[in-house]
Design a protein around this motif. Structure first.
Motif, PDB file in Angstrom:
ATOM      1  N   ALA A 214      12.046  -6.917 -14.641  1.00 15.66           N
ATOM      2  CA  ALA A 214      10.752  -7.634 -14.485  1.00 15.66           C
ATOM      3  C   ALA A 214       9.711  -6.935 -13.845  1.00 15.66           C
ATOM      4  N   GLY A 215      10.105  -5.876 -13.103  1.00 15.76           N
ATOM      5  CA  GLY A 215       9.183  -4.789 -12.467  1.00 15.76           C
ATOM      6  C   GLY A 215       8.799  -5.404 -11.146  1.00 15.76           C
ATOM      7  N   VAL A 216       9.491  -6.314 -10.323  1.00 15.27           N
ATOM      8  CA  VAL A 216       9.175  -6.907  -9.420  1.00 15.27           C
ATOM      9  C   VAL A 216       9.349  -5.508  -8.199  1.00 15.27           C
ATOM     10  N   THR A 217      10.435  -4.828  -8.443  1.00 13.93           N
ATOM     11  CA  THR A 217      10.657  -3.744  -7.283  1.00 13.93           C
ATOM     12  C   THR A 217       9.672  -2.610  -7.488  1.00 13.93           C
ATOM     13  N   ALA A 218       9.094  -2.367  -8.528  1.00 18.81           N
ATOM     14  CA  ALA A 218       8.122  -1.442  -8.740  1.00 18.81           C
ATOM     15  C   ALA A 218       6.945  -1.954  -8.147  1.00 18.81           C
ATOM     16  N   GLU A 219       6.633  -2.981  -8.385  1.00 15.38           N
ATOM     17  CA  GLU A 219       5.247  -3.456  -7.699  1.00 15.38           C
ATOM     18  C   GLU A 219       5.361  -3.633  -5.990  1.00 15.38           C
ATOM     19  N   PHE A 220       6.778  -3.929  -5.718  1.00 19.95           N
ATOM     20  CA  PHE A 220       7.166  -3.932  -3.999  1.00 19.95           C
ATOM     21  C   PHE A 220       6.380  -2.474  -3.664  1.00 19.95           C
ATOM     22  N   ASN A 221       7.057  -1.614  -4.640  1.00 24.87           N
ATOM     23  CA  ASN A 221       7.084  -0.004  -4.174  1.00 24.87           C
ATOM     24  C   ASN A 221       5.371   0.150  -4.224  1.00 24.87           C
ATOM     25  N   LEU A 222       4.872  -0.253  -5.450  1.00 22.53           N
ATOM     26  CA  LEU A 222       3.329   0.191  -5.303  1.00 22.53           C
ATOM     27  C   LEU A 222       2.464  -0.472  -4.448  1.00 22.53           C
ATOM     28  N   ASN A 223       2.721  -1.518  -3.939  1.00 22.75           N
ATOM     29  CA  ASN A 223       2.095  -2.329  -3.024  1.00 22.75           C
ATOM     30  C   ASN A 223       1.754  -1.648  -1.643  1.00 22.75           C
ATOM     31  N   LEU A 224       2.648  -0.658  -1.500  1.00 23.26           N
ATOM     32  CA  LEU A 224       2.515   0.231  -0.381  1.00 23.26           C
ATOM     33  C   LEU A 224       1.023   1.008  -0.404  1.00 23.26           C
ATOM     34  N   LEU A 225       0.780   1.489  -1.576  1.00 24.64           N
ATOM     35  CA  LEU A 225      -0.350   2.290  -1.982  1.00 24.64           C
ATOM     36  C   LEU A 225      -1.726   1.107  -1.805  1.00 24.64           C
ATOM     37  N   ARG A 226      -1.351  -0.062  -2.437  1.00 21.07           N
ATOM     38  CA  ARG A 226      -2.370  -1.246  -2.279  1.00 21.07           C
ATOM     39  C   ARG A 226      -2.699  -1.319  -0.821  1.00 21.07           C
ATOM     40  N   ARG A 227      -1.731  -1.330   0.088  1.00 29.20           N
ATOM     41  CA  ARG A 227      -1.945  -1.607   1.555  1.00 29.20           C
ATOM     42  C   ARG A 227      -2.568  -0.672   2.126  1.00 29.20           C
ATOM     43  N   LEU A 228      -2.268   0.607   1.809  1.00 31.25           N
ATOM     44  CA  LEU A 228      -2.893   1.676   2.233  1.00 31.25           C
ATOM     45  C   LEU A 228      -4.672   1.709   2.021  1.00 31.25           C
ATOM     46  N   ASN A 229      -4.797   1.168   0.715  1.00 31.06           N
ATOM     47  CA  ASN A 229      -6.064   1.089   0.477  1.00 31.06           C
ATOM     48  C   ASN A 229      -6.927  -0.190   1.166  1.00 31.06           C
ATOM     49  N   ARG A 230      -6.010  -1.137   1.182  1.00 30.70           N
ATOM     50  CA  ARG A 230      -6.534  -2.355   2.035  1.00 30.70           C
ATOM     51  C   ARG A 230      -7.051  -2.030   3.554  1.00 30.70           C
ATOM     52  N   GLU A 231      -5.866  -1.277   4.111  1.00 27.65           N
ATOM     53  CA  GLU A 231      -5.603  -1.608   5.656  1.00 27.65           C
ATOM     54  C   GLU A 231      -5.955  -0.121   6.317  1.00 27.65           C
ATOM     55  N   PHE A 232      -6.157   0.938   5.443  1.00 23.07           N
ATOM     56  CA  PHE A 232      -6.184   2.150   6.126  1.00 23.07           C
ATOM     57  C   PHE A 232      -7.199   3.086   5.317  1.00 23.07           C
ATOM     58  N   ASP A 233      -8.240   2.336   4.828  1.00 18.51           N
ATOM     59  CA  ASP A 233      -9.455   3.243   4.042  1.00 18.51           C
ATOM     60  C   ASP A 233      -8.717   4.335   3.105  1.00 18.51           C
ATOM     61  N   ALA A 234      -7.867   3.939   2.350  1.00 17.76           N
ATOM     62  CA  ALA A 234      -7.343   4.799   1.387  1.00 17.76           C
ATOM     63  C   ALA A 234      -8.205   4.704   0.144  1.00 17.76           C
ATOM     64  N   THR A 235      -7.872   5.802  -0.727  1.00 19.14           N
ATOM     65  CA  THR A 235      -8.465   5.594  -2.205  1.00 19.14           C
ATOM     66  C   THR A 235      -7.499   5.596  -3.470  1.00 19.14           C
ATOM     67  N   PHE A 236      -6.082   5.139  -3.304  1.00 16.51           N
ATOM     68  CA  PHE A 236      -5.129   5.461  -4.222  1.00 16.51           C
ATOM     69  C   PHE A 236      -5.660   4.650  -5.495  1.00 16.51           C
ATOM     70  N   ASP A 237      -5.835   5.250  -6.677  1.00 16.42           N
ATOM     71  CA  ASP A 237      -5.714   4.624  -7.683  1.00 16.42           C
ATOM     72  C   ASP A 237      -4.172   4.473  -8.267  1.00 16.42           C
ATOM     73  N   VAL A 238      -3.759   2.958  -8.006  1.00 18.27           N
ATOM     74  CA  VAL A 238      -2.438   2.773  -8.378  1.00 18.27           C
ATOM     75  C   VAL A 238      -1.987   3.049  -9.862  1.00 18.27           C
ATOM     76  N   ASP A 239      -2.479   3.193 -10.679  1.00 17.93           N
ATOM     77  CA  ASP A 239      -2.428   3.231 -12.115  1.00 17.93           C
ATOM     78  C   ASP A 239      -1.984   4.900 -12.308  1.00 17.93           C
ATOM     79  N   ASN A 240      -2.440   5.596 -11.171  1.00 15.80           N
ATOM     80  CA  ASN A 240      -2.011   7.089 -11.223  1.00 15.80           C
ATOM     81  C   ASN A 240      -0.782   7.247 -10.630  1.00 15.80           C
TER      82      ASN A 240
END
Ligand code: SAH
Ligand code: AVI
Length: 324
Positions: A214-240
């Protein structure tokens, strides 16, 4: 027995500052190979994604540990005895703990310790409502750093450190030893450790558990990049980036990585981080043990394994360790 209702749980907060977290994150991203601590998975969304992982058919760990706990809780409660303080490291939603809270004799207090503050508060409030006769004393802290435990109103006869979920597997051998020594200290004289430890098994089952369909673990892993974008002023394009999980038989661990799909520069907290195409950030190691390997590790930290419970297929173990 008279039911005593304790007030709404009061949070003790001892977390690192966002500035400290950013320093640690940048150190990890400037390292070669790049690596981040799995503790950064657990913002509120990460904690909720982990809850979904625990219900996945491929993720055998949670349901197997729950079954082991349910089948053996009578014996476990006998070993723990009356009026203990139950101190749980990495308590999450305290799902497995409910089995203990229902069976332990006159618990002095339940002290859940977790880095995911809001998730912890919600879990502690729910537990306090379900178990009004138990004092719930949540601590929001990084348990790898020194932290103080709150004093229960009822004097505990002994401390039981509870560390389910095989979260111990998320630490390197050196860090595992350090953490077990902290638990040894917190258990105090006459205390014990009750710990869930995932066991070595075939590569296919392990890789399925960390690459669910179902890809839940993948989303759990990628959420780390989303979190860095939200909280640590990061510019990750998660699709990359994409999720990868592989089992390395030596040293016996599942590694989760985020793979950069192209050469790219990303800004994090004002600093530019370069990724080559195919370069990865290692985001988690999940070490698997044989019973002998874990027994030896516990022994080095001053514990002796007193009892081990497993499931019929020996996928997972719950171990009761005494201070020696
Ligand atoms: N014990 C639960 C949850 C396991 S998930 C279970 O068995 O299902 C791991 C938990 O540990 C998460 O709730 C996460 O927020 C917490 N955690 C991870 N690293 C931590 C750290 N360094 N300090 C405190 N909590 C941490
Ligand atoms: C919390 N910890 C033990 C989980 C594990 O299995 O290592 C975290 C996890 N990572 C991917 N799926 C679950």
């Amino acid at each position: 027995m008279t039911e005593q209702a304790f007030p709404t749980p009061e949070l003790t907060e001892q977390g690192a500052s966002a500035a400290d977290d950013l320093v640690e994150i940048l150190q990890g991203l400037n390292r070669s190979p790049k690596a981040l601590s799995p503790k950064f998975f657990y913002d509120d969304r990460g904690s909720r994604l982990f809850e979904r992982i625990t219900r996945l058919p491929e993720y055998y760990l949670t349901r197997t540990e729950l079954d082991i706990m349910s089948a053996n809780v009578g014996e476990i409660a006998e070993l723990i005895g009356p009026q203990a303080s139950l101190i749980e490291f990495g308590s999450g939603s305290s799902l497995k703990t409910r089995i203990l809270l229902e069976h332990l004799d006159r618990l002095a207090a339940y002290v859940p310790v977790d880095i995911s503050r809001d998730h912890l508060v919600a879990a502690a409030e729910a537990l306090a409502a379900e178990f009004p006769h138990i004092e719930v004393l949540p601590v929001a802290a990084d348990f790898t750093q020194p932290f103080d435990l709150p004093q229960p109103k009822i004097m505990p006869l002994r401390n039981i450190v509870y560390f389910p979920g095989s979260t111990i597997g998320n630490f390197s051998p050196d860090a595992t030893l350090d953490l077990l020594r902290v638990m040894h200290h917190e258990a105090k004289e006459d205390g014990a450790l009750l710990i869930g430890v995932d066991l070595k098994k075939d590569t296919a089952s392990l890789e399925r558990a960390y690459n669910d369909s179902a890809g839940v673990t993948a989303e759990f892993n990628l959420n780390l990049l989303r979190r860095l974008n939200r909280e640590f002023d990061a510019t990750f394009d998660v699709d990359n980036f994409e999720h990868r999980a592989i089992y390395r038989e030596t040293p016996g661990r599942v590694e989760m990585h985020l793979v950069s799909l192209r050469a790219q520069d990303v800004s994090v907290g004002g600093e530019t981080i370069h990724f080559d195409a195919g370069e990865t950030i290692r985001t988690e190691c999940s070490h698997k043990y044989t019973l002998d390997e874990f027994g030896a590790m516990a022994g080095r930290a001053g514990f002796a394994v007193h009892s081990v419970w497993t499931d019929p297929e020996e996928l997972f173990s719950v171990q009761y360790c005494l201070r020696v």
